[in-house]
Design a protein around this motif. Structure first.
Motif, PDB file in Angstrom:
ATOM      1  N   VAL A 173       0.826  -1.203   0.000  1.00 19.60           N
ATOM      2  CA  VAL A 173       0.000   0.000   0.000  1.00 19.60           C
ATOM      3  C   VAL A 173       0.862   1.256   0.000  1.00 19.60           C
ATOM      4  O   VAL A 173       0.611   2.201  -0.764  1.00 19.60           O
ATOM      5  CB  VAL A 173      -0.972  -0.013   1.200  1.00 19.60           C
ATOM      6  N   VAL A 174       1.896   1.273   0.832  1.00 22.65           N
ATOM      7  CA  VAL A 174       2.773   2.443   0.887  1.00 22.65           C
ATOM      8  C   VAL A 174       3.537   2.603  -0.424  1.00 22.65           C
ATOM      9  O   VAL A 174       3.669   3.724  -0.944  1.00 22.65           O
ATOM     10  CB  VAL A 174       3.733   2.354   2.098  1.00 22.65           C
ATOM     11  N   GLY A 175       4.019   1.516  -0.994  1.00 22.06           N
ATOM     12  CA  GLY A 175       4.735   1.589  -2.264  1.00 22.06           C
ATOM     13  C   GLY A 175       3.848   2.086  -3.389  1.00 22.06           C
ATOM     14  O   GLY A 175       4.276   2.895  -4.219  1.00 22.06           O
ATOM     15  N   PHE A 176       2.597   1.623  -3.419  1.00 20.87           N
ATOM     16  CA  PHE A 176       1.666   2.091  -4.442  1.00 20.87           C
ATOM     17  C   PHE A 176       1.367   3.578  -4.274  1.00 20.87           C
ATOM     18  O   PHE A 176       1.333   4.329  -5.253  1.00 20.87           O
ATOM     19  CB  PHE A 176       0.372   1.288  -4.380  1.00 20.87           C
ATOM     20  N   THR A 177       1.179   4.007  -3.023  1.00 27.12           N
ATOM     21  CA  THR A 177       0.889   5.416  -2.769  1.00 27.12           C
ATOM     22  C   THR A 177       2.065   6.304  -3.164  1.00 27.12           C
ATOM     23  O   THR A 177       1.877   7.349  -3.802  1.00 27.12           O
ATOM     24  CB  THR A 177       0.552   5.623  -1.276  1.00 27.12           C
ATOM     25  N   VAL A 178       3.263   5.897  -2.810  1.00 31.70           N
ATOM     26  CA  VAL A 178       4.444   6.687  -3.158  1.00 31.70           C
ATOM     27  C   VAL A 178       4.653   6.694  -4.671  1.00 31.70           C
ATOM     28  O   VAL A 178       4.988   7.729  -5.250  1.00 31.70           O
ATOM     29  CB  VAL A 178       5.686   6.150  -2.410  1.00 31.70           C
ATOM     30  N   SER A 179       4.432   5.565  -5.321  1.00 32.90           N
ATOM     31  CA  SER A 179       4.568   5.512  -6.782  1.00 32.90           C
ATOM     32  C   SER A 179       3.545   6.405  -7.468  1.00 32.90           C
ATOM     33  O   SER A 179       3.857   7.075  -8.458  1.00 32.90           O
ATOM     34  CB  SER A 179       4.405   4.084  -7.280  1.00 32.90           C
ATOM     35  N   LEU A 180       2.338   6.421  -6.946  1.00 31.98           N
ATOM     36  CA  LEU A 180       1.318   7.305  -7.492  1.00 31.98           C
ATOM     37  C   LEU A 180       1.709   8.762  -7.301  1.00 31.98           C
ATOM     38  O   LEU A 180       1.573   9.580  -8.218  1.00 31.98           O
ATOM     39  CB  LEU A 180      -0.023   7.013  -6.817  1.00 31.98           C
ATOM     40  N   LEU A 181       2.233   9.083  -6.126  1.00 30.63           N
ATOM     41  CA  LEU A 181       2.699  10.447  -5.851  1.00 30.63           C
ATOM     42  C   LEU A 181       3.860  10.817  -6.772  1.00 30.63           C
ATOM     43  O   LEU A 181       3.914  11.942  -7.292  1.00 30.63           O
ATOM     44  CB  LEU A 181       3.125  10.575  -4.388  1.00 30.63           C
ATOM     45  N   GLN A 182       4.767   9.880  -7.007  1.00 33.05           N
ATOM     46  CA  GLN A 182       5.886  10.144  -7.916  1.00 33.05           C
ATOM     47  C   GLN A 182       5.405  10.332  -9.349  1.00 33.05           C
ATOM     48  O   GLN A 182       5.953  11.153 -10.090  1.00 33.05           O
ATOM     49  CB  GLN A 182       6.896   9.001  -7.862  1.00 33.05           C
ATOM     50  N   SER A 183       4.403   9.601  -9.750  1.00 29.76           N
ATOM     51  CA  SER A 183       3.882   9.755 -11.107  1.00 29.76           C
ATOM     52  C   SER A 183       3.210  11.104 -11.297  1.00 29.76           C
ATOM     53  O   SER A 183       3.363  11.742 -12.346  1.00 29.76           O
ATOM     54  CB  SER A 183       2.862   8.658 -11.412  1.00 29.76           C
ATOM     55  N   VAL A 184       2.477  11.525 -10.290  1.00 24.74           N
ATOM     56  CA  VAL A 184       1.773  12.803 -10.394  1.00 24.74           C
ATOM     57  C   VAL A 184       2.746  13.974 -10.399  1.00 24.74           C
ATOM     58  O   VAL A 184       2.603  14.911 -11.179  1.00 24.74           O
ATOM     59  CB  VAL A 184       0.745  12.935  -9.245  1.00 24.74           C
ATOM     60  N   THR A 185       3.758  13.904  -9.536  1.00 28.93           N
ATOM     61  CA  THR A 185       4.692  15.033  -9.417  1.00 28.93           C
ATOM     62  C   THR A 185       5.911  14.892 -10.319  1.00 28.93           C
ATOM     63  O   THR A 185       6.713  15.813 -10.407  1.00 28.93           O
ATOM     64  CB  THR A 185       5.174  15.175  -7.970  1.00 28.93           C
ATOM     65  N   GLN A 186       6.064  13.760 -10.981  1.00 34.33           N
ATOM     66  CA  GLN A 186       7.198  13.461 -11.853  1.00 34.33           C
ATOM     67  C   GLN A 186       8.544  13.591 -11.134  1.00 34.33           C
ATOM     68  O   GLN A 186       9.531  14.009 -11.710  1.00 34.33           O
ATOM     69  CB  GLN A 186       7.166  14.355 -13.095  1.00 34.33           C
ATOM     70  N   ILE A 187       8.547  13.212  -9.863  1.00 38.19           N
ATOM     71  CA  ILE A 187       9.795  13.141  -9.099  1.00 38.19           C
ATOM     72  C   ILE A 187      10.251  11.691  -9.118  1.00 38.19           C
ATOM     73  O   ILE A 187       9.559  10.810  -8.620  1.00 38.19           O
ATOM     74  CB  ILE A 187       9.593  13.607  -7.639  1.00 38.19           C
ATOM     75  N   GLN A 188      11.410  11.423  -9.691  1.00 38.37           N
ATOM     76  CA  GLN A 188      11.907  10.055  -9.805  1.00 38.37           C
ATOM     77  C   GLN A 188      13.134   9.878  -8.912  1.00 38.37           C
ATOM     78  O   GLN A 188      14.254   9.781  -9.371  1.00 38.37           O
ATOM     79  CB  GLN A 188      12.243   9.728 -11.262  1.00 38.37           C
ATOM     80  N   GLU A 189      12.904   9.828  -7.633  1.00 41.37           N
ATOM     81  CA  GLU A 189      13.981   9.652  -6.658  1.00 41.37           C
ATOM     82  C   GLU A 189      13.826   8.260  -6.045  1.00 41.37           C
ATOM     83  O   GLU A 189      12.754   7.895  -5.560  1.00 41.37           O
ATOM     84  CB  GLU A 189      13.889  10.723  -5.582  1.00 41.37           C
ATOM     85  N   VAL A 190      14.903   7.478  -6.028  1.00 39.93           N
ATOM     86  CA  VAL A 190      14.854   6.100  -5.538  1.00 39.93           C
ATOM     87  C   VAL A 190      14.601   6.060  -4.038  1.00 39.93           C
ATOM     88  O   VAL A 190      13.813   5.247  -3.551  1.00 39.93           O
ATOM     89  CB  VAL A 190      16.166   5.362  -5.894  1.00 39.93           C
TER      90      VAL A 190
END
Length: 90
Positions: free
Chosen positions: A30-47
């Protein structure tokens, strides 16, 4: 000890393993999906942005569910040791 008893014990052990892993895995999912969704929306690609929240959430899940996990494992082990005389045929 016959093959049916071995298969039954193996099935119980696998079910217990799945039950004990579920809180940490579901929390991380759940946390990984939420963070991935947030990264997709903001286009921040930080590992580290995806790793650190998942690690913290998994640790929190272990703290919250740890007592239940240990009690389930102790209960299974106690039942297993109690059934040893019947398993060996005595």
């Amino acid at each position: 000890m016959d093959t049916a008893a071995v298969l039954h014990l193996g099935g119980q052990a696998l079910f217990l393993t799945a039950k004990l892993c579920a809180p940490v895995l579901i929390t991380s999912l759940v946390v990984g999906f939420t963070v991935s969704l947030l990264q997709s929306v903001t286009q921040i690609q930080e590992v580290t942005l995806s790793f650190v929240p998942k690690a913290l959430a998994a640790a929190l899940a272990l703290v919250v569910c740890g007592h239940w996990m240990i009690s389930e494992l102790v209960s299974f082990t106690h039942d297993l040791f109690a059934s040893v005389p019947t398993l060996v045929g005595g």
